[in-house]
Design a protein around this motif. Structure first.
Motif, PDB file in Angstrom:
ATOM      1  N   ILE A  58      55.530  28.351 -28.908  1.00  0.00           N
ATOM      2  CA  ILE A  58      56.038  29.395 -29.807  1.00  0.00           C
ATOM      3  C   ILE A  58      57.455  29.816 -29.418  1.00  0.00           C
ATOM      4  O   ILE A  58      58.277  30.107 -30.287  1.00  0.00           O
ATOM      5  CB  ILE A  58      55.092  30.606 -29.833  1.00  0.00           C
ATOM      6  CG1 ILE A  58      53.740  30.209 -30.431  1.00  0.00           C
ATOM      7  CG2 ILE A  58      55.696  31.764 -30.621  1.00  0.00           C
ATOM      8  CD1 ILE A  58      52.658  31.265 -30.291  1.00  0.00           C
ATOM      9  N   VAL A  59      57.763  29.813 -28.132  1.00  0.00           N
ATOM     10  CA  VAL A  59      59.089  30.253 -27.686  1.00  0.00           C
ATOM     11  C   VAL A  59      60.197  29.331 -28.198  1.00  0.00           C
ATOM     12  O   VAL A  59      61.362  29.721 -28.223  1.00  0.00           O
ATOM     13  CB  VAL A  59      59.139  30.422 -26.147  1.00  0.00           C
ATOM     14  CG1 VAL A  59      59.269  29.073 -25.433  1.00  0.00           C
ATOM     15  CG2 VAL A  59      60.234  31.371 -25.714  1.00  0.00           C
ATOM     16  N   ALA A 107      52.406  23.247 -31.076  1.00  0.00           N
ATOM     17  CA  ALA A 107      53.342  22.263 -30.522  1.00  0.00           C
ATOM     18  C   ALA A 107      54.774  22.786 -30.609  1.00  0.00           C
ATOM     19  O   ALA A 107      55.172  23.385 -31.606  1.00  0.00           O
ATOM     20  CB  ALA A 107      53.231  20.936 -31.279  1.00  0.00           C
ATOM     21  N   PRO A 108      55.555  22.578 -29.552  1.00  0.00           N
ATOM     22  CA  PRO A 108      56.946  23.046 -29.563  1.00  0.00           C
ATOM     23  C   PRO A 108      57.816  22.203 -30.483  1.00  0.00           C
ATOM     24  O   PRO A 108      57.468  21.073 -30.838  1.00  0.00           O
ATOM     25  CB  PRO A 108      57.370  22.878 -28.101  1.00  0.00           C
ATOM     26  CG  PRO A 108      56.525  21.759 -27.586  1.00  0.00           C
ATOM     27  CD  PRO A 108      55.203  21.883 -28.307  1.00  0.00           C
ATOM     28  N   ILE A 109      58.965  22.759 -30.836  1.00  0.00           N
ATOM     29  CA  ILE A 109      59.996  21.977 -31.513  1.00  0.00           C
ATOM     30  C   ILE A 109      60.369  20.864 -30.533  1.00  0.00           C
ATOM     31  O   ILE A 109      60.530  21.147 -29.343  1.00  0.00           O
ATOM     32  CB  ILE A 109      61.235  22.868 -31.816  1.00  0.00           C
ATOM     33  CG1 ILE A 109      60.848  24.072 -32.676  1.00  0.00           C
ATOM     34  CG2 ILE A 109      62.364  22.071 -32.407  1.00  0.00           C
ATOM     35  CD1 ILE A 109      60.341  23.743 -34.060  1.00  0.00           C
ATOM     36  N   PRO A 110      60.429  19.626 -30.873  1.00  0.00           N
ATOM     37  CA  PRO A 110      60.533  19.027 -32.196  1.00  0.00           C
ATOM     38  C   PRO A 110      59.204  18.519 -32.758  1.00  0.00           C
ATOM     39  O   PRO A 110      59.202  17.741 -33.703  1.00  0.00           O
ATOM     40  CB  PRO A 110      61.471  17.848 -31.954  1.00  0.00           C
ATOM     41  CG  PRO A 110      61.092  17.390 -30.577  1.00  0.00           C
ATOM     42  CD  PRO A 110      60.760  18.663 -29.818  1.00  0.00           C
ATOM     43  N   PHE A 111      58.073  18.956 -32.200  1.00  0.00           N
ATOM     44  CA  PHE A 111      56.769  18.451 -32.625  1.00  0.00           C
ATOM     45  C   PHE A 111      55.974  19.468 -33.445  1.00  0.00           C
ATOM     46  O   PHE A 111      54.799  19.261 -33.700  1.00  0.00           O
ATOM     47  CB  PHE A 111      55.946  18.032 -31.399  1.00  0.00           C
ATOM     48  CG  PHE A 111      56.641  17.021 -30.543  1.00  0.00           C
ATOM     49  CD1 PHE A 111      56.680  15.693 -30.924  1.00  0.00           C
ATOM     50  CD2 PHE A 111      57.274  17.400 -29.374  1.00  0.00           C
ATOM     51  CE1 PHE A 111      57.329  14.757 -30.142  1.00  0.00           C
ATOM     52  CE2 PHE A 111      57.927  16.470 -28.584  1.00  0.00           C
ATOM     53  CZ  PHE A 111      57.959  15.141 -28.972  1.00  0.00           C
ATOM     54  N   GLY A 143      53.938  21.474 -35.953  1.00  0.00           N
ATOM     55  CA  GLY A 143      53.125  20.990 -37.056  1.00  0.00           C
ATOM     56  C   GLY A 143      52.276  19.783 -36.701  1.00  0.00           C
ATOM     57  O   GLY A 143      51.405  19.378 -37.459  1.00  0.00           O
ATOM     58  N   LYS A 144      52.528  19.206 -35.541  1.00  0.00           N
ATOM     59  CA  LYS A 144      51.747  18.062 -35.075  1.00  0.00           C
ATOM     60  C   LYS A 144      50.764  18.537 -34.008  1.00  0.00           C
ATOM     61  O   LYS A 144      50.844  19.659 -33.524  1.00  0.00           O
ATOM     62  CB  LYS A 144      52.678  16.999 -34.500  1.00  0.00           C
ATOM     63  CG  LYS A 144      53.614  16.413 -35.539  1.00  0.00           C
ATOM     64  CD  LYS A 144      54.401  15.255 -34.983  1.00  0.00           C
ATOM     65  CE  LYS A 144      55.134  14.557 -36.096  1.00  0.00           C
ATOM     66  NZ  LYS A 144      56.506  14.921 -36.221  1.00  0.00           N
ATOM     67  N   THR A 145      49.845  17.681 -33.631  1.00  0.00           N
ATOM     68  CA  THR A 145      48.903  18.006 -32.563  1.00  0.00           C
ATOM     69  C   THR A 145      49.669  18.105 -31.245  1.00  0.00           C
ATOM     70  O   THR A 145      50.411  17.192 -30.880  1.00  0.00           O
ATOM     71  CB  THR A 145      47.808  16.929 -32.459  1.00  0.00           C
ATOM     72  OG1 THR A 145      47.128  16.867 -33.718  1.00  0.00           O
ATOM     73  CG2 THR A 145      46.812  17.276 -31.364  1.00  0.00           C
TER      74      THR A 145
END
Length: 180
Positions: free
Chosen positions: A98-99, A129-133, A135-137
């Motif tokens: 989330i950060v 999942a953090p950016i850049p993931f 929306g993914k598992t």
């Protein structure tokens, strides 16, 4: 008795989550109290989740003497004030993917402000999942992205943050042993 097994390093995840619930939530508060008492009896730190329930969470932690064993505020999303109250009770603050989110400005500020000796990072797999993931598992390997963001926010190197969070982990979870 089971908590004395060498692989048991904490009690939880426990806590309060009022996000999607209404009505009488005393059942949650009672279970939370029971987990705090169990952690104290077992001499194991707590892993606490709180969502839309910070005031009750901190109040119950105080009433039940959670400062006697400490722990971690897992997947932290609350304010700096809540973080400070938890740290005053001997708790660490753990940041998840989330950060890394663009809309997490207040949480990013918490990550900048709390003392480095109280910071932990996590993934909370399979969620968040953090950016850049996003929306993914999620998966444990993505914790590096959380750590990179917290280091960037604090203006320190990834290595410095990694050393601090590793030290914090082994300080908090006294029963844990490093892998060889």
């Amino acid at each position: 008795k089971l908590a004395q097994h060498p692989k048991v390093i904490a009690i939880g995840e426990t806590g309060l989550d009022y996000f999607r619930l209404t009505g009488d939530l005393e059942w949650q508060r009672e279970r939370f109290r029971t987990h705090i008492r169990a952690a104290i009896a077992a001499d194991r730190p707590l892993i606490i989740h709180t969502r839309s329930a910070a005031e009750d969470t901190i109040r119950i932690m105080r009433e039940e003497g959670a400062e006697r064993i400490g722990g971690v505020m897992h997947c932290f999303t609350e304010s700096l004030e809540v973080a400070e109250q938890a740290m005053a009770l001997g708790f660490y603050i753990s940041f998840s993917g989330i950060v890394t989110f663009k809309n997490a400005g207040a949480l990013k500020e918490v990550a900048r402000q709390i003392p480095l000796d109280r910071v932990l990072v996590e993934t909370d797999s399979p969620y968040l999942a953090p950016i850049p993931f996003r929306g993914k598992t999620n998966q444990p390997a993505y914790v590096k992205h959380v750590a990179e963001e917290v280091a960037r926010l604090r203006g320190i190197s990834l290595e410095e943050l990694s050393e601090a969070t590793t030290r914090n982990f082994f300080t908090l979870f006294r029963q844990a042993r490093p892998c060889n």
